[in-house]
Write a protein that holds these residues in place. Structure first.
Motif, PDB file in Angstrom:
ATOM      1  N   ALA A  37      -2.583   0.888 -11.514  1.00 36.71           N
ATOM      2  CA  ALA A  37      -1.208   1.291 -11.232  1.00 36.71           C
ATOM      3  C   ALA A  37      -0.255   0.284 -11.857  1.00 36.71           C
ATOM      4  O   ALA A  37      -0.532  -0.919 -11.880  1.00 36.71           O
ATOM      5  N   VAL A  39       3.666  -1.039 -11.618  1.00 31.34           N
ATOM      6  CA  VAL A  39       4.896  -1.030 -10.821  1.00 31.34           C
ATOM      7  C   VAL A  39       5.896  -1.987 -11.453  1.00 31.34           C
ATOM      8  O   VAL A  39       5.531  -2.892 -12.201  1.00 31.34           O
ATOM      9  N   LYS A  46       7.983   1.066 -17.651  1.00 28.60           N
ATOM     10  CA  LYS A  46       6.697   1.585 -17.160  1.00 28.60           C
ATOM     11  C   LYS A  46       6.338   2.907 -17.829  1.00 28.60           C
ATOM     12  O   LYS A  46       5.230   3.075 -18.355  1.00 28.60           O
ATOM     13  N   GLU A 160       4.436   8.860 -12.065  1.00 29.54           N
ATOM     14  CA  GLU A 160       5.028   9.135 -10.758  1.00 29.54           C
ATOM     15  C   GLU A 160       4.751  10.569 -10.301  1.00 29.54           C
ATOM     16  O   GLU A 160       5.670  11.330  -9.971  1.00 29.54           O
ATOM     17  N   GLN A 174      -1.960  11.623  -1.975  1.00 28.28           N
ATOM     18  CA  GLN A 174      -2.610  10.344  -2.262  1.00 28.28           C
ATOM     19  C   GLN A 174      -4.059  10.361  -1.797  1.00 28.28           C
ATOM     20  O   GLN A 174      -4.964   9.926  -2.523  1.00 28.28           O
ATOM     21  N   THR A 192       4.170   4.165 -10.767  1.00 25.75           N
ATOM     22  CA  THR A 192       4.772   4.448  -9.469  1.00 25.75           C
ATOM     23  C   THR A 192       5.816   3.392  -9.117  1.00 25.75           C
ATOM     24  O   THR A 192       5.766   2.266  -9.613  1.00 25.75           O
ATOM     25  N   VAL A 195       5.028   0.736  -3.687  1.00 17.72           N
ATOM     26  CA  VAL A 195       4.056  -0.352  -3.620  1.00 17.72           C
ATOM     27  C   VAL A 195       2.845   0.038  -2.775  1.00 17.72           C
ATOM     28  O   VAL A 195       1.699  -0.217  -3.166  1.00 17.72           O
ATOM     29  N   GLU A 197       1.607   2.957  -2.249  1.00 15.09           N
ATOM     30  CA  GLU A 197       0.815   3.911  -3.021  1.00 15.09           C
ATOM     31  C   GLU A 197      -0.058   3.191  -4.035  1.00 15.09           C
ATOM     32  O   GLU A 197      -1.237   3.509  -4.208  1.00 15.09           O
ATOM     33  N   ALA A 198       0.517   2.207  -4.718  1.00 14.05           N
ATOM     34  CA  ALA A 198      -0.225   1.448  -5.721  1.00 14.05           C
ATOM     35  C   ALA A 198      -1.395   0.700  -5.090  1.00 14.05           C
ATOM     36  O   ALA A 198      -2.526   0.723  -5.601  1.00 14.05           O
ATOM     37  N   ALA A 202      -5.068   2.025  -6.349  1.00 12.55           N
ATOM     38  CA  ALA A 202      -5.470   1.348  -7.582  1.00 12.55           C
ATOM     39  C   ALA A 202      -6.587   0.326  -7.393  1.00 12.55           C
ATOM     40  O   ALA A 202      -6.747  -0.268  -6.325  1.00 12.55           O
ATOM     41  N   VAL A 205      -3.266  -3.695  -9.902  1.00 19.21           N
ATOM     42  CA  VAL A 205      -1.854  -3.350  -9.998  1.00 19.21           C
ATOM     43  C   VAL A 205      -1.194  -4.289 -11.000  1.00 19.21           C
ATOM     44  O   VAL A 205      -1.258  -5.516 -10.855  1.00 19.21           O
TER      45      VAL A 205
END
Length: 265
Positions: A37, A39, A46, A160, A174, A192, A195, A197-198, A202, A205
Motif C-alpha cells: 500500500a 500512503v 501516489k 483508492e 476490505q 489509499t 491508514v 486500510e493500509a 498490506a 506500507v
C-alpha cells in the motif's frame, strides 16, 4: 516474475512555462505476490506512481519495470481498478466482466468458465443479469474487481478502490479483498488515504512525503502480522483492537502528521 520495481523515478510537468516536479527519486519495489500500500498527503504523486506502473504515464527520469521489463505501455498482465467503478451502464454484470476478454480474444468456452469463476469468487451469484444501476456501490466495485481478475493478471493496480464507498461497505470490501487475495494471490500495488486500510491489507506500507513526492519510510507489516497471528481473526474490528495494529497505525499517522505540520510551519 511479476514484481514491480521503481528505480530513481522522477516525474516533472510543464506548467505555465515552468517545470513542476511531482516525484523526486522514487525507489521501491513490490515483490511477486506481495501486497504493498502507498500512503501520503494529497498531491504527493501516489496515483502518478500507479499510472506509471500501468503504462498510462511515463517517467521523466529513472525507470519503472514489471517482471523485469521496462513499462512502456499498458499490458494485459497489469489490471487497474479505479476509485470510480467505470462500469458500462448498458451492460449486465456478466457483460461488464466479459468486456476485457473480448479484446484478448479468449475462446468463448474459456471466457464463460472464467466469468463464472470470478462471479463466484466475488460473491456475485444471482446478479449475472443485473445492470449497474440495480447494484449497491459495494456490488458495483465487486464487479469492477471481477473484471480485473478475469483477465488473469499477474499484477493488480488499485487506485483508492474503496474511496467512494460508505464506511460500512468499505469495511466489508476490505475483508472481501483480503479473502480473495488469499484465495488468488496477486502482486498488488494499492493506493489509499486510509491508514487503517493500509495496515489491515498490506504486507508493507510505503509512506510518501509532500510534493515533490519522495519515500519517507517503508513499514513492514507482514512480519508483525505473522508474529502476532492476525490471520486468526475474521473481522477487521478484531484486528484493529490489537496493540500491534494500533502501534503500526500510530507510527504511520505520525509520519503523515509530520508532513502536514511541516507545511503549516
Amino acid at each position: 516474475m511479476s514484481n514491480i520495481v521503481f528505480s530513481n523515478v522522477s516525474r516533472s510537468f510543464r506548467r505555465e512555462g515552468k517545470n513542476f516536479l511531482a516525484l523526486d527519486d522514487i525507489t521501491f519495489s513490490v515483490q511477486e505476490k506481495e501486497f504493498v500500500a502507498v500512503v501520503g498527503p494529497s498531491g504527493c504523486g501516489k496515483t502518478t506512481c500507479l499510472r506509471m506502473a500501468a503504462g498510462l504515464e511515463f517517467v521523466s527520469n529513472g525507470s519503472v519495470a514489471v517482471g523485469g521489463k521496462e513499462v512502456k505501455a499498458p499490458g494485459p498482465e497489469r489490471a487497474v481498478v479505479f476509485q470510480q467503478f467505470a462500469l458500462f451502464p448498458w451492460k449486465t454484470v456478466s457483460e461488464n466482466i466479459r468486456f476485457g476478454l473480448r479484446s484478448l480474444r479468449v475462446p468463448r468456452n474459456e471466457a464463460e468458465d472464467r466469468i463464472r469463476c470470478n462471479i463466484r469468487l466475488m460473491g456475485l451469484e444471482g446478479y449475472e443479469s443485473a445492470y449497474p444501476h440495480q447494484l449497491s456501490g459495494g456490488m458495483q466495485q465487486r464487479v469492477a474487481i471481477a473484471r480485473a481478475y478475469v483477465l488473469n493478471p499477474t499484477v493488480l493496480l488499485m487506485d483508492e478502490p474503496f474511496g467512494a464507498l460508505d464506511a460500512q461497505t468499505r469495511t466489508v470490501m476490505q475483508e472481501e479483498l483480503l479473502r480473495v487475495g488469499r484465495a488468488n494471490p496477486r502482486t498488488v500495488m494499492f493506493i489509499t488515504h486510509a491508514v487503517e486500510e493500509a495496515v489491515y491489507l498490506a504486507d508493507r506500507v510505503v509512506v510518501m512525503t509532500r510534493r515533490p513526492g519522495r519515500i519517507r519510510e517503508i513499514i513492514n507489516i507482514k512480519s508483525i502480522r505473522d508474529a502476532e497471528g492476525w490471520q486468526q481473526y475474521e473481522r477487521i474490528e478484531d484486528v484493529m483492537d490489537l496493540e500491534s495494529f494500533v502501534h503500526l497505525r500510530t507510527q504511520i499517522w505520525r509520519l503523515l502528521r509530520e508532513q502536514n505540520e511541516r507545511v503549516a510551519n
